[in-house]
Motif scaffolding. Sequence first.
Motif, short mmCIF file in Angstrom:
data_model
loop_
_atom_site.label_atom_id
_atom_site.label_comp_id
_atom_site.label_asym_id
_atom_site.label_seq_id
_atom_site.Cartn_x
_atom_site.Cartn_y
_atom_site.Cartn_z
N GLU A 1 -2.34 14.06 2.37
CA GLU A 1 -3.37 13.95 3.41
C GLU A 1 -4.56 14.88 3.21
OE1 GLU A 1 -1.39 12.87 7.52
OE2 GLU A 1 -0.38 14.63 6.66
N VAL A 2 -4.66 15.55 2.07
CA VAL A 2 -5.76 16.49 1.86
C VAL A 2 -7.11 15.80 1.97
CG1 VAL A 2 -6.87 18.03 0.19
CG2 VAL A 2 -4.37 18.05 0.45
N SER A 3 -7.28 14.73 1.24
CA SER A 3 -8.56 14.01 1.25
C SER A 3 -8.85 13.44 2.63
CB SER A 3 -8.54 12.89 0.21
OG SER A 3 -9.75 12.17 0.21
N LEU A 4 -7.80 12.98 3.31
CA LEU A 4 -7.97 12.42 4.65
C LEU A 4 -8.47 13.49 5.61
CD1 LEU A 4 -7.51 10.04 6.65
CD2 LEU A 4 -5.21 10.96 7.01
N ASN A 5 -7.89 14.67 5.57
CA ASN A 5 -8.27 15.75 6.48
C ASN A 5 -9.71 16.21 6.23
OD1 ASN A 5 -5.76 15.68 7.70
ND2 ASN A 5 -4.89 17.24 6.33
N GLN A 6 -10.09 16.28 4.94
CA GLN A 6 -11.46 16.69 4.62
C GLN A 6 -12.47 15.68 5.15
OE1 GLN A 6 -11.31 17.09 0.38
NE2 GLN A 6 -10.51 19.20 0.45
N THR A 7 -12.17 14.44 4.96
CA THR A 7 -13.09 13.40 5.43
C THR A 7 -13.15 13.37 6.95
OG1 THR A 7 -12.48 12.10 3.47
CG2 THR A 7 -13.69 10.95 5.21
N LYS A 8 -12.02 13.68 7.59
CA LYS A 8 -12.00 13.69 9.06
C LYS A 8 -12.90 14.81 9.59
CE LYS A 8 -8.87 13.80 13.02
NZ LYS A 8 -7.45 13.93 13.47
N LEU A 9 -12.87 15.96 8.94
CA LEU A 9 -13.74 17.07 9.36
C LEU A 9 -15.22 16.70 9.21
CD1 LEU A 9 -11.83 20.13 7.86
CD2 LEU A 9 -12.06 19.53 10.28
N SER A 10 -15.55 16.05 8.10
CA SER A 10 -16.94 15.64 7.88
C SER A 10 -17.37 14.62 8.92
CB SER A 10 -17.10 15.04 6.47
OG SER A 10 -16.83 16.01 5.48
N TYR B 1 -13.69 7.58 6.23
CA TYR B 1 -12.47 8.08 6.86
C TYR B 1 -11.49 6.94 7.13
CZ TYR B 1 -9.30 9.77 10.46
OH TYR B 1 -8.16 10.07 11.18
N GLU B 2 -11.98 5.85 7.67
CA GLU B 2 -11.10 4.71 7.99
C GLU B 2 -10.46 4.15 6.73
OE1 GLU B 2 -13.70 2.12 10.10
OE2 GLU B 2 -13.54 3.22 12.01
N ASN B 3 -11.24 4.11 5.65
CA ASN B 3 -10.69 3.61 4.38
C ASN B 3 -9.62 4.54 3.83
OD1 ASN B 3 -11.16 3.77 1.09
ND2 ASN B 3 -11.17 1.68 1.88
N ASN C 1 -5.43 4.05 3.33
CA ASN C 1 -4.77 4.25 2.05
C ASN C 1 -3.92 5.52 2.00
OD1 ASN C 1 -5.81 2.21 -0.19
ND2 ASN C 1 -7.50 2.60 1.22
N THR C 2 -3.82 6.20 3.15
CA THR C 2 -2.93 7.37 3.26
C THR C 2 -1.71 7.04 4.09
OG1 THR C 2 -4.81 8.89 3.06
CG2 THR C 2 -2.77 9.79 3.97
N ILE C 3 -1.93 6.42 5.23
CA ILE C 3 -0.83 5.94 6.08
C ILE C 3 -0.63 4.47 5.76
CG2 ILE C 3 0.05 5.75 8.43
CD1 ILE C 3 -0.61 8.61 7.56
N LEU C 4 0.36 4.16 4.91
CA LEU C 4 0.54 2.79 4.41
C LEU C 4 1.38 1.99 5.40
CD1 LEU C 4 1.22 3.47 0.62
CD2 LEU C 4 -0.95 3.13 1.80
N ARG C 5 0.88 0.82 5.77
CA ARG C 5 1.56 -0.06 6.72
C ARG C 5 1.85 -1.41 6.06
NH1 ARG C 5 0.77 1.97 12.03
NH2 ARG C 5 -0.75 3.71 12.08
N SER C 6 2.87 -2.07 6.55
CA SER C 6 3.18 -3.40 6.04
C SER C 6 2.20 -4.42 6.62
CB SER C 6 4.62 -3.81 6.41
OG SER C 6 4.87 -5.14 6.00
N PRO C 7 1.56 -5.22 5.79
CA PRO C 7 0.60 -6.20 6.31
C PRO C 7 1.27 -7.43 6.93
CG PRO C 7 0.71 -6.34 3.94
CD PRO C 7 1.59 -5.19 4.32
N ILE C 8 2.56 -7.64 6.62
CA ILE C 8 3.29 -8.80 7.14
C ILE C 8 4.66 -8.37 7.63
CG2 ILE C 8 2.12 -10.47 5.65
CD1 ILE C 8 4.57 -10.36 3.79
N SER C 9 5.28 -9.23 8.42
CA SER C 9 6.68 -9.02 8.82
C SER C 9 7.58 -9.65 7.76
CB SER C 9 6.96 -9.66 10.18
OG SER C 9 6.20 -9.05 11.20
N GLY C 10 8.54 -8.87 7.28
CA GLY C 10 9.40 -9.39 6.23
C GLY C 10 10.45 -8.38 5.80
#
Length: 340
Positions: free
Chosen positions: A98-107, A146-148, A152-161
């Motif tokens: 989450e390093v890159s995520l946290n930096q982008t969130k601060l910006s 940040y949203e991107n 790509n940091t918190i990975l979620r399943s795009p479908i049920s399966g």
Amino acid sequence: MKAVKFIIFAGSLAMIAGCGNGNSSNTTAEQPVQEKIANVSVMEVSSKDVPQEDVYTSTVEAYATNNIAPQSPSRIQKIYVEVGDFVRAGQIVAKMDEVSLNQTKLSMTNDSLEYSRLKGLYEEGGVSKSDLDAMELKYNVTRSQYENILENTILRSPISGVISARNYDKGDMYTGNPIYVVEQITPVKLLVGISEADYTKVKKNDSVDITVDAIPGRTFSGRISRIYPTIDPSTHTFTSEVQVANADHALRPGMYARVKVLFGLNHSVTVPDNCIVKQQGSAIRSVYVLQEDGTVRERVVTLGRHFDDEYEILTGLNEGEKIVVKGQASLKDGDKVNVQ
């Protein structure tokens, strides 16, 4: 002297002629060869509704398959699910560093504050519209980044399966292969190659029956959900996509399946398959038809569907005619028969 010799020669000829007539009489008296009559069983031909169906082989496939992975190389921080687990669409399956995520969130937070400050000044006339627009653009870019990165940091399943593969462990560096493979198995699909001769007979939403070797004794209901618009020139078949609800998850991707497709009903003459005579070395098929004079005639027929122990007859035979069903192996065209 010459007259006497002539009379003797004539007598000899008469004697020879008399011997020849005696042999002809004996030959005529011989017994004639008796005609052989075959014993056969016959039946009257009838017609009935014949299902126009064929069985095709296929393989069960997932309705949709997704590879779950981040956009760029990163270290895997957490693993939440394992192979065989069922997941819902949107469920978290893994978390990256989450390093890159946290930096982008601060910006993004800083740009948001700055934009709010400039907006207030602009309303009071303290800054120009161009300065405010530039700050708004910068904030929107940072927020998009940040949203991107979050996606790509918190990975979620795009479908049920169901999770069908996991290629990394916690702490591994993601390098290219997907972290997870998730397959949607409610519903499943099968791709069926059907003969081009039946292209006009297949319709979208037609019902089909599916059986699989892995689950003997059970038949699954499906429907044709899609018909591909082109014919394969090498096999002269077209592809139909069959969809099966699979609510209980009984069918799994990779299972070998047989798909029975019904094209409708034909009202046709039918005969037992054992009465069909097959000519060696050719595709000609025939039956023996009983005539009124007690003889049989060989009749060439065109076969249709084979079902149970019967053949559908497309041409060559009419309802009500009598055909030989037993004893036809030694028959020839025109033979006289004894019906038992």
